[in-house]
Design a protein around this motif. Structure first.
Motif, PDB file in Angstrom:
ATOM      1  N   THR A 113      37.151  36.943  43.384  1.00  0.00           N
ATOM      2  CA  THR A 113      36.897  37.359  41.885  1.00  0.00           C
ATOM      3  C   THR A 113      35.956  36.346  41.385  1.00  0.00           C
ATOM      4  OG1 THR A 113      38.801  35.806  41.390  1.00  0.00           O
ATOM      5  CG2 THR A 113      39.115  38.023  41.281  1.00  0.00           C
ATOM      6  N   ILE A 136      38.405  37.342  30.078  1.00  0.00           N
ATOM      7  CA  ILE A 136      38.481  38.963  30.366  1.00  0.00           C
ATOM      8  C   ILE A 136      39.830  39.303  30.125  1.00  0.00           C
ATOM      9  CG2 ILE A 136      38.548  40.427  32.395  1.00  0.00           C
ATOM     10  CD1 ILE A 136      36.204  38.652  33.710  1.00  0.00           C
ATOM     11  N   LEU A 137      40.905  38.776  30.203  1.00  0.00           N
ATOM     12  CA  LEU A 137      42.295  39.226  30.133  1.00  0.00           C
ATOM     13  C   LEU A 137      43.033  38.566  28.934  1.00  0.00           C
ATOM     14  CD1 LEU A 137      43.477  38.708  33.736  1.00  0.00           C
ATOM     15  CD2 LEU A 137      42.470  41.042  32.820  1.00  0.00           C
ATOM     16  N   ALA A 172      44.656  42.282  38.092  1.00  0.00           N
ATOM     17  CA  ALA A 172      44.125  42.548  36.830  1.00  0.00           C
ATOM     18  C   ALA A 172      42.487  42.223  36.757  1.00  0.00           C
ATOM     19  CB  ALA A 172      44.940  42.050  35.729  1.00  0.00           C
ATOM     20  N   ARG A 176      39.053  44.772  36.456  1.00  0.00           N
ATOM     21  CA  ARG A 176      38.215  44.620  35.521  1.00  0.00           C
ATOM     22  C   ARG A 176      36.648  44.322  35.761  1.00  0.00           C
ATOM     23  NH1 ARG A 176      40.111  43.570  30.354  1.00  0.00           N
ATOM     24  NH2 ARG A 176      37.859  43.538  29.480  1.00  0.00           N
ATOM     25  N   GLY A 179      34.922  47.241  37.748  1.00  0.00           N
ATOM     26  CA  GLY A 179      34.495  48.167  36.686  1.00  0.00           C
ATOM     27  C   GLY A 179      33.034  47.641  36.402  1.00  0.00           C
ATOM     28  N   LEU A 180      32.922  46.325  36.010  1.00  0.00           N
ATOM     29  CA  LEU A 180      31.782  45.604  35.673  1.00  0.00           C
ATOM     30  C   LEU A 180      30.794  45.827  36.793  1.00  0.00           C
ATOM     31  CD1 LEU A 180      32.856  42.717  33.617  1.00  0.00           C
ATOM     32  CD2 LEU A 180      31.763  44.538  32.664  1.00  0.00           C
TER      33      LEU A 180
END
Length: 216
Positions: A113, A136-137, A172, A176, A179-180
């Motif tokens: 990540t 982000i979360l 999670a 995200r 997707g980015l």
């Protein structure tokens, strides 16, 4: 095995190895705690894993001098080296080097990540796990126990809760960030970086982190 509960997370503490037959799924979040930040010097003390289901499995590795089995943990090693299981990290470069040095395994395939964030979040220099979880979360993660003594024979409930929190949000974050990366056309580049990480970790263990052979 000891089971604790903290902030909605079920924490399973295993000594010496993962239980035989434990299934964590095809994508497993992984982290480690060591006695310091030099993988050639500072011993591996704890490995945290989660299948993204609200459960964290913590493996405490106890040296023989304290009555433990050292790094005799075949179930953990098998999982880390399993080609069919994606290992999900934040700053995989360090953990993969630690596992190579102390457990004698090459951890792959991996997904990181931190690398994903650096590739796609070029509008900021805040790529730590705490920053990503918050931005982000919308989740606050405490780092209060980060510098505690992970080699202690008995870990405190606060240490266990901190260690578990490091793997509970990685699934999670991956969703995200993936997707980015796809949106910005950098997913293939990220995957190439992830595939290189075991080699990068081996270079670090050989002393090539400074000077870095990729610098001019």
């Amino acid at each position: 095995m000891t089971t604790l509960f903290a902030n909605g997370t079920t924490i399973h503490l295993h000594r010496h190895d993962l239980p035989a037959g434990l299934t964590l799924g095809s994508v497993v979040a992984v982290d480690s705690e060591t006695m310091g930040l030099d993988p050639r010097r500072d011993r591996l003390c704890l490995v945290q894993l989660s299948g993204g289901d609200g459960h964290a499995h913590l493996v405490q590795l106890v040296p023989p001098s304290l009555g433990g089995r050292g790094y005799d943990c075949p179930n953990l090693k098998t999982l880390l080296a399993d080609a069919a299981t994606l290992k999900l990290f934040h700053f995989a470069r360090f953990d993969v080097a630690v596992f190579h040095h102390f457990l004698g395994v090459e951890t792959r395939p991996v997904w990181c990540t931190k690398i994903a964030a650096k590739l796609v979040r070029t509008f900021t220099d805040r790529h730590g796990l705490k920053d990503l979880c918050k931005e982000i979360l919308g989740v606050e993660v405490s780092k209060q126990q980060q510098s505690s003594d992970w080699g202690a024979p008995e870990l405190t409930p606060e240490q266990l809760a901190y260690a578990a929190s490091d793997v509970m949000h990685l699934h999670a974050l991956k969703a995200r960030l993936e997707g980015l990366l796809a949106r910005e056309g950098r997913l293939a580049l990220a995957e190439a970086c992830f595939a290189f990480l075991p080699a990068r970790a081996e270079l670090d263990l050989l002393g090539y982190e400074e000077p870095d052979i990729f610098h001019h």
